[in-house]
Design a protein around this motif. Structure first.
Motif, PDB file in Angstrom:
ATOM      1  N   UNK A  66       0.826  -1.209   0.000  1.00 58.33           N
ATOM      2  CA  UNK A  66       0.000   0.000   0.000  1.00 58.33           C
ATOM      3  C   UNK A  66       0.858   1.256   0.000  1.00 58.33           C
ATOM      4  N   UNK A  67       1.939   1.243   0.778  1.00 56.62           N
ATOM      5  CA  UNK A  67       2.854   2.385   0.805  1.00 56.62           C
ATOM      6  C   UNK A  67       3.564   2.554  -0.535  1.00 56.62           C
ATOM      7  N   UNK A  68       3.981   1.442  -1.131  1.00 55.10           N
ATOM      8  CA  UNK A  68       4.625   1.517  -2.441  1.00 55.10           C
ATOM      9  C   UNK A  68       3.696   2.151  -3.474  1.00 55.10           C
ATOM     10  N   UNK A  69       2.427   1.760  -3.434  1.00 53.09           N
ATOM     11  CA  UNK A  69       1.464   2.322  -4.380  1.00 53.09           C
ATOM     12  C   UNK A  69       1.268   3.816  -4.139  1.00 53.09           C
ATOM     13  N   UNK A  70       1.200   4.213  -2.869  1.00 51.83           N
ATOM     14  CA  UNK A  70       1.017   5.630  -2.533  1.00 51.83           C
ATOM     15  C   UNK A  70       2.195   6.464  -3.033  1.00 51.83           C
ATOM     16  N   UNK A  71       3.372   5.953  -2.826  1.00 52.53           N
ATOM     17  CA  UNK A  71       4.567   6.665  -3.291  1.00 52.53           C
ATOM     18  C   UNK A  71       4.560   6.791  -4.814  1.00 52.53           C
ATOM     19  N   UNK A  72       4.221   5.698  -5.491  1.00 55.52           N
ATOM     20  CA  UNK A  72       4.191   5.714  -6.942  1.00 55.52           C
ATOM     21  C   UNK A  72       3.179   6.725  -7.460  1.00 55.52           C
ATOM     22  N   UNK A  73       2.120   6.964  -6.697  1.00 51.36           N
ATOM     23  CA  UNK A  73       1.051   7.874  -7.111  1.00 51.36           C
ATOM     24  C   UNK A  73       1.322   9.334  -6.731  1.00 51.36           C
ATOM     25  N   UNK A  74       2.481   9.611  -6.162  1.00 50.86           N
ATOM     26  CA  UNK A  74       2.876  10.994  -5.962  1.00 50.86           C
ATOM     27  C   UNK A  74       2.615  11.581  -4.599  1.00 50.86           C
ATOM     28  N   UNK A  75       2.255  10.768  -3.624  1.00 43.80           N
ATOM     29  CA  UNK A  75       2.050  11.289  -2.273  1.00 43.80           C
ATOM     30  C   UNK A  75       3.364  11.803  -1.713  1.00 43.80           C
ATOM     31  N   UNK A  76       3.357  13.025  -1.213  1.00 43.61           N
ATOM     32  CA  UNK A  76       4.562  13.580  -0.597  1.00 43.61           C
ATOM     33  C   UNK A  76       4.652  13.287   0.874  1.00 43.61           C
ATOM     34  N   UNK A  77       3.513  12.916   1.474  1.00 40.26           N
ATOM     35  CA  UNK A  77       3.440  12.618   2.909  1.00 40.26           C
ATOM     36  C   UNK A  77       2.683  11.307   3.061  1.00 40.26           C
ATOM     37  N   UNK A  78       3.256  10.363   3.791  1.00 39.82           N
ATOM     38  CA  UNK A  78       2.663   9.032   3.924  1.00 39.82           C
ATOM     39  C   UNK A  78       2.360   8.742   5.392  1.00 39.82           C
ATOM     40  N   UNK A  79       1.201   8.149   5.637  1.00 37.58           N
ATOM     41  CA  UNK A  79       0.711   7.950   6.995  1.00 37.58           C
ATOM     42  C   UNK A  79       1.013   6.550   7.544  1.00 37.58           C
ATOM     43  N   UNK A  80       1.358   6.528   8.816  1.00 31.70           N
ATOM     44  CA  UNK A  80       1.344   5.290   9.609  1.00 31.70           C
ATOM     45  C   UNK A  80       0.499   5.559  10.836  1.00 31.70           C
ATOM     46  N   UNK A  81      -0.638   4.892  10.936  1.00 31.66           N
ATOM     47  CA  UNK A  81      -1.400   4.932  12.179  1.00 31.66           C
ATOM     48  C   UNK A  81      -0.664   4.047  13.173  1.00 31.66           C
ATOM     49  N   UNK A  82      -0.325   4.605  14.325  1.00 30.00           N
ATOM     50  CA  UNK A  82       0.574   3.925  15.251  1.00 30.00           C
ATOM     51  C   UNK A  82      -0.189   3.305  16.424  1.00 30.00           C
ATOM     52  N   UNK A  83      -0.024   2.013  16.584  1.00 33.60           N
ATOM     53  CA  UNK A  83      -0.583   1.290  17.731  1.00 33.60           C
ATOM     54  C   UNK A  83       0.555   0.548  18.421  1.00 33.60           C
ATOM     55  N   UNK A  84       0.319   0.073  19.646  1.00 34.54           N
ATOM     56  CA  UNK A  84       1.378  -0.646  20.360  1.00 34.54           C
ATOM     57  C   UNK A  84       1.008  -2.104  20.574  1.00 34.54           C
ATOM     58  N   UNK A  85       2.049  -2.943  20.636  1.00 37.70           N
ATOM     59  CA  UNK A  85       1.879  -4.379  20.810  1.00 37.70           C
ATOM     60  C   UNK A  85       1.961  -4.756  22.288  1.00 37.70           C
ATOM     61  N   UNK A  86       1.813  -6.040  22.559  1.00 40.03           N
ATOM     62  CA  UNK A  86       1.872  -6.544  23.930  1.00 40.03           C
ATOM     63  C   UNK A  86       3.219  -6.233  24.573  1.00 40.03           C
ATOM     64  N   UNK A  87       4.280  -6.253  23.768  1.00 42.82           N
ATOM     65  CA  UNK A  87       5.615  -5.946  24.284  1.00 42.82           C
ATOM     66  C   UNK A  87       5.980  -4.479  24.085  1.00 42.82           C
ATOM     67  N   UNK A  88       4.940  -3.633  23.889  1.00 49.41           N
ATOM     68  CA  UNK A  88       5.074  -2.168  23.873  1.00 49.41           C
ATOM     69  C   UNK A  88       5.966  -1.673  22.738  1.00 49.41           C
ATOM     70  N   UNK A  89       5.841  -2.326  21.596  1.00 48.46           N
ATOM     71  CA  UNK A  89       6.506  -1.884  20.386  1.00 48.46           C
ATOM     72  C   UNK A  89       5.468  -1.237  19.472  1.00 48.46           C
ATOM     73  N   UNK A  90       5.892  -0.282  18.655  1.00 48.27           N
ATOM     74  CA  UNK A  90       4.973   0.466  17.815  1.00 48.27           C
ATOM     75  C   UNK A  90       4.880  -0.145  16.420  1.00 48.27           C
ATOM     76  N   UNK A  91       3.645  -0.282  15.943  1.00 46.72           N
ATOM     77  CA  UNK A  91       3.388  -0.862  14.629  1.00 46.72           C
ATOM     78  C   UNK A  91       2.350  -0.013  13.900  1.00 46.72           C
ATOM     79  N   UNK A  92       2.237  -0.218  12.599  1.00 44.77           N
ATOM     80  CA  UNK A  92       1.294   0.545  11.776  1.00 44.77           C
ATOM     81  C   UNK A  92      -0.017  -0.218  11.618  1.00 44.77           C
ATOM     82  N   UNK A  93      -1.054   0.307  12.225  1.00 39.64           N
ATOM     83  CA  UNK A  93      -2.383  -0.297  12.151  1.00 39.64           C
ATOM     84  C   UNK A  93      -3.411   0.795  12.396  1.00 39.64           C
TER      85      UNK A  93
END
Length: 406
Positions: free
Chosen positions: A84-111
């Motif tokens: 999805x990010x590759x497609x967004x970049x190819x389509x000319x997006x200058x700013x790309x989003x990661x919605x940030x959530x945390x896991x059980x071990x308190x690491x940040x992921x994109x969801x």
């Protein structure tokens, strides 16, 4: 999965390009908008705007910071995945989003939400992980819809990384997991939903940095009680910023977002270099009372240091007595306060011949075809003067941005 592919949505080649060196050593990088914008332009009502847009048909199309990729390009690709990010970049997006959530071990992921794994990944098909969900799959029965609840905080980062991303959706009438996962809206497609590569926040940073683009991470509102095993909301907000500092990303390239004003205030107070570009996602506008209260609060928010407001874009326009689409009271108040606006989210409404649903609710009386999307975008860009627009299919906004040199 449904395999309906809406006419005009095929991801293809554009007619023009801009040279831009990418992070993989390629000499040339071509921004490609595909057939979707042309379909919309051809569907526009006759008039000066359509004629202007038609004249831009051969580009050149360029990367633009006016274009915020909402979850990547989820109109066709599983959201917040590498694909999805590759497609967004190819389509000319200058700013790309990661919605940030945390896991059980308190690491940040994109969801997109802390508890959406049951609708955006294959976790329910994973017998080694499905039993870890907050609420395992329950089939529909006696009029009660099927349900499940699987959260990033139910599993570790390593377990999260083992999942496949899929198109967001579910079937509430399902009696089996397979049926439950077959719920993609029919204005989207499962053509590219084989096994989307899910992303950790740090991986997203490295990827977008390699492209030389900008970042808009959203600190997702937790769906578990905070503190979570000692993990506080403030530490969560700080961890998001720390990731960019550790990666050596200049604050000017980062637009941190949140629906919670306390997160925005935290960044303004504790990380002012990042806080000055913090984006307050304003969902108060969803009710008439909330809209009025939100509009009245704008001066106080500006005084507090908030510089960028981001409501759903329906709140930024209205129809005047002459039947014209014009800036709303909310938009005018933000402008008077000297603040900027980012709208969300283009390409999430399906077909517009029924009024466009949620995102066009204040202008539904003058909306009757897909081409009217560009009529609304033109008002937002030229009269409301938004800084940027989130889009589920960035190419649509890239075409307009390139046409008007935004």
């Amino acid at each position: 999965m449904q395999y309906l592919l809406t006419s005009g949505l095929l991801f293809g080649l554009a007619s023009a390009a801009v040279i831009k060196k990418d992070g993989y050593g390629h000499k040339n990088f071509n921004v490609q908008v595909g057939p979707r914008p042309y379909y919309l332009v051809n569907d526009m009502d006759e008039g000066p705007l359509k004629e202007k847009m038609k004249k831009c048909s051969e580009g050149p199309f360029k990367v633009s910071d006016f274009v915020f990729a909402h979850r990547g390009a989820p109109l066709q690709f599983p959201e917040h995945t590498l694909e999805s990010y590759n497609a967004a970049r190819r389509q000319g997006a200058g700013v790309i989003e990661c919605d940030v959530a945390f896991t059980k071990d308190k690491q940040l992921v994109c969801r997109h939400a802390q508890c959406d794994l049951h609708t955006t990944t294959n976790i329910l098909n994973r017998t080694d992980l499905a039993h870890k969900c907050t609420a395992p799959f329950t089939p529909a029965s006696n009029g009660t819809p099927a349900k499940a609840l699987c959260c990033t905080s139910d599993i570790t980062e390593a377990e999260f990384k083992s999942l496949c991303g899929k198109m967001d959706g579910f079937n509430p009438n399902a009696t089996t997991v397979k049926e439950y996962m077959d719920g993609t809206p029919n204005f989207r497609t499962d053509l590219y939903s084989t096994c989307g590569t899910v992303m950790a926040h740090n991986e997203y940073i490295a990827l977008v940095d390699s492209w030389g683009l900008k970042f808009t991470p959203e600190l997702k509102t937790p769906e578990v009680k905070m503190p979570f095993n000692g993990y506080t909301q403030q530490q969560y907000a700080q961890d998001l910023i720390n990731a960019y500092k550790k990666a050596g990303i200049h604050p000017s390239r980062v637009f941190p977002q949140s629906f919670l004003p306390d997160d925005i205030f935290y960044w303004i107070d504790h990380e002012p270099k990042f806080g000055k570009q913090a984006v307050y996602l304003d969902e108060r506008v969803d009710t008439l009372e909330g809209y009025a209260n939100a509009t009245a609060s704008i001066p106080a928010l500006a005084k507090r240091g908030v510089k960028i407001m981001a409501p759903a874009f329906f709140a930024l326009t209205k129809v005047d007595a002459k039947g014209k689409i014009v800036p709303s009271e909310y938009a005018i108040a933000v402008g008077k306060a000297g603040m900027e606006i980012v709208g969300w989210s283009f390409e999430r409404s399906g077909w517009l011949n029924k009024g466009g649903d949620y995102y066009y609710q204040y202008v539904s009386s003058v909306i009757n075809n897909d081409g009217d999307m560009y009529t609304v975008l033109d008002v937002l860009a030229q009269k409301v003067k938004i800084r940027a627009m989130f889009s589920d299919w960035p190419a649509t906004v890239t075409y307009y941005a390139s046409c008007f040199n935004l």
